[in-house]
Scaffold this motif. Sequence first.
Motif, PDB file in Angstrom:
ATOM      1  N   PHE A  91     -16.521   2.053   0.854  1.00  0.00           N
ATOM      2  CA  PHE A  91     -15.293   2.116   0.070  1.00  0.00           C
ATOM      3  C   PHE A  91     -14.764   3.547   0.011  1.00  0.00           C
ATOM      4  CE2 PHE A  91     -13.107   2.783  -4.010  1.00  0.00           C
ATOM      5  CZ  PHE A  91     -12.031   1.940  -3.799  1.00  0.00           C
ATOM      6  N   ASP A  98     -13.111   4.275   3.337  1.00  0.00           N
ATOM      7  CA  ASP A  98     -11.898   3.465   3.490  1.00  0.00           C
ATOM      8  C   ASP A  98     -10.787   3.975   2.597  1.00  0.00           C
ATOM      9  OD1 ASP A  98     -12.427   1.705   5.448  1.00  0.00           O
ATOM     10  OD2 ASP A  98     -13.306   0.188   4.141  1.00  0.00           O
ATOM     11  N   PHE A  99     -11.147   4.225   1.342  1.00  0.00           N
ATOM     12  CA  PHE A  99     -10.135   4.623   0.375  1.00  0.00           C
ATOM     13  C   PHE A  99      -9.496   5.956   0.776  1.00  0.00           C
ATOM     14  CE2 PHE A  99      -8.637   6.748  -3.430  1.00  0.00           C
ATOM     15  CZ  PHE A  99      -7.838   5.766  -3.969  1.00  0.00           C
ATOM     16  N   ARG A 122      -9.320   7.358   3.616  1.00  0.00           N
ATOM     17  CA  ARG A 122      -8.586   7.329   4.872  1.00  0.00           C
ATOM     18  C   ARG A 122      -7.296   6.548   4.777  1.00  0.00           C
ATOM     19  NH1 ARG A 122     -12.121   6.617  10.133  1.00  0.00           N
ATOM     20  NH2 ARG A 122     -12.633   8.816  10.330  1.00  0.00           N
TER      21      ARG A 122
END
Lengths: 225, 244, 221
Positions: free
Chosen positions: C60, C63-64, C66
Amino acid sequence: MQEVHVMGQYSQLAVGDIYTFLEACGVTLLVTLVSLVLGTLLGTALGLVRCSKNKIISSLPLIIMEPLRNSPLVVQLFLVYYGLPMVFGILLDAYPAAILTLSLNTAAFFAVLVHNSITAIPVSQWEAGYALGHGKASTFVNVIFRQALRLLIPQAITLYINQLQCSSMISLISLRDICRIGQLVSVRTMQPFLVWGIVFALYYVISFPLARLASYLEKRVNFSY
Amino acid sequence: MAMIEVKNITKSYGDHTVLKDFSVDFDQSGVTVILGPSGTGKSTLLRCINGLEKTNSGDILVDGLSVNDKKNLKQIRMTCGMVFQHTVIFPHLNVMENLIMSPMKILKTPKGEAIDKARYYLKKVGLESKEKSMHNELSGGEQQRIAIARALMMNPKALLLDEITSALDPEMTREVQNVLESLAADGVCMLCVTHEMSFARDVASRILFLDGGSIVCDAPKDEFFGKIRQENDRINKFLSFIGE
Amino acid sequence: MYRLSFRFLENPQYQELLKEGVINTLIITFFCLIFGFLIGLIVAMMRRSKMKVLRGFGAFWVDFLRNTPFLVQLFFFYHSLPRLGIELDPVIVSIIALSINTSAGNCEVIRAGLMAVKKSYYECAAALGLSTFQTVRHVVLPISLRVAFKPLVSNFVNLILTTSTCFSITVVELMGASKIINGRVDRPFEIYLLLLVAYCCITFLISMISKAVDRKIAITL
C-alpha cells in the motif's frame, strides 16, 4: 454554522465544493489527456528517428529529449509560461503553456520507451522477417512493431500515470486543477486532512486501476527467444 | 560412535514422502557413493544432514550434535562442507575472496593465513592461476573445483557432494573427478550423490543404493558391483539402464 | 529581436540568494537521499516479510506514493502538520515529504535487487556456515545493492529534480531563489533557462560518475 462565518474567514466544506472538485478533475483530465495524445505522437516520431542507423540522425532527437528528461518539469513549465512570451512578445495563456510543456515532456520520455522497445527485439527477428521474403518496411510493421508494442504498452501506461501526477504542477501557474482546488479549499476550511484526503483519493482512483492494468500487461509479456 | 548418525528420519514435501523412517550411519573414513534413481531422496538426505531441510521426524547427529537444534547448525555445517549441483561462486567476490570469506568471518582466521591456505587448496584443485578471476570468467568445471576448495577452507571432517558433476560436460566432469580422486587419496571423507559410475567404481569404498525413500543396499564397493549386482534384479536393472 | 541579458547575475544580492538556494537544495537532497534509502530498505524488507500485514502495508505504501502526486503529498504535510501542533521549518517539511516520496521508488528497486539473490545463494552461504546476519551482510546486500545501483542512481537524479517542487511551500532552494530573483528583475526566460541548464549539468555529472562507478562494481549474475 452562522457563527463560524461571522467569527472567522474559515468555512466548512460545502456542497458547492463538490462541483468545484469535479470541475478541477475536468481540468486535470483535459490537460493530461491532450498532452498525452500529443506527447505520444511526437514521442513516437522522435523514438523512430532514434532508431535510425545513421548515427548523426539518430542522435538529433537527443538535443530536445535530454534537457526535457534531465530538468524539473516546474522549470520547463515556468520557462514556457513566463519565459517564452517575453522572447516572442506574445501572450501565452496558462492552458496552452501547460499543454505545450506537458506534451513535450511526455514526448521526451515516450521516445525513450519507443526506442528501447524496438531495439529490445533481437536481430534474429528481423532476419526471420527477411527470410520469409518481407521487405524492410513489411518486416518492421508485421514482425517487429507488433512485438515492440507488447513491450511498450505496459511501460507507456506507467509513464501516463506518472504524467498524470506531474500534471499537478500546472497548479503552480494557477490553473484550477485538482491540486490547486485542494490547496484553496484546504486553506479556506482549515481541514487539511479531509481536503487532502479527497485530493489523494481523486488521483488514486484514476491512477490505481491503470497501474494494475500496467502490471497485468507486463506479466503477460512473456517472450522467450 | 559414528560421525554422522541418521536416526529414523522422515521427510516429505506436502503429500510426497521422500525419505521414510530412514536410518544410516557414516564413519569418518573413505568415500561413500549414494546411488539410485531420480527422486529417491539422495539429495534430500545430504541436505537434511547439513540442516538445509528440516526433517518431519527423527534426528540426525553430526559429531553428536543434533541438526534439529538451530544452535548446532553452524558447527554442523563446518563439520560437513557441502557442494551443490549449481554451486554459486559469489559474483561480487573474486576467487580468492570467495575462498577466504568464510574462514575470516567465521573462524576469524587472519587474512594472511587464510590467503596461504587458499593458495594451498587452489593448487590442490589445479586452479592456482585463477585467484583473481570472477565467477563469469570460469567454466562450470572450474566453478565446481573452486567450490570444493572453498568448502575445504573450513577444515570439514567430511564433504557432502550433491550431484556436483551433473550439469557439466564430460571433459569438465573428468577435471572435477580428478580433483575428487586426489582428495580421496589424501583420505578426505566424502559423501557423494552422483550418476558417474566410473567414479563409483574407481573411488568409492562404500555404496549406498536408495530407492523409494529407503535403503535397498548398503555394501562395500566390490561386493556391490559383484555379488549384489548379480543377485539383486532391481540394482542390475538400474545399472544396466544407465549403461554400466 | 529579443536580447538576452544575464546582468542580474552580477548583483551580489542575487548571488547571495542563489547561494542560499544551492545550499537548501543540497541539504534537502542529502537528507532525502539517506532517509529515502533507509525507508525504502525497510519497506522492501516488509514486502518480503512472512507476515501478511507487513506485506500489505508495504504494498500500500508503494502504491499510494506512486499513484498520488508529490506536490499533493507536500501540501498535505505542509498544511496538516501545523494542524497537529507541529510547527516545522518548510525545509524540514520538504525533507519529510520527499524522503517518504522517494522511498517508494527505492523500495521497488531494492526489492528487485533482493529478488536477484536466488535461493541457491542463501543455501551456499548457509552451507559455508555463515549465520543469517552474516549471509545478509556479506552476500545478500553486496549483491543486491550492486544490482540495484543503476536504478538507485536514476531515482537519485529524480530526487534532485523533484527538490525543485519544494519552492511551492516557500522553501528558498534553487527554484525558489530563481523565482524571487525573477520577481525583482523580470527576466524569466534567462533565469529559467539558466536553471534548466544547471539541472541538466548536475544530472549529467551524476550520470557520468555513476557510469564510472558502475563499471567498477558491476556484476553478472
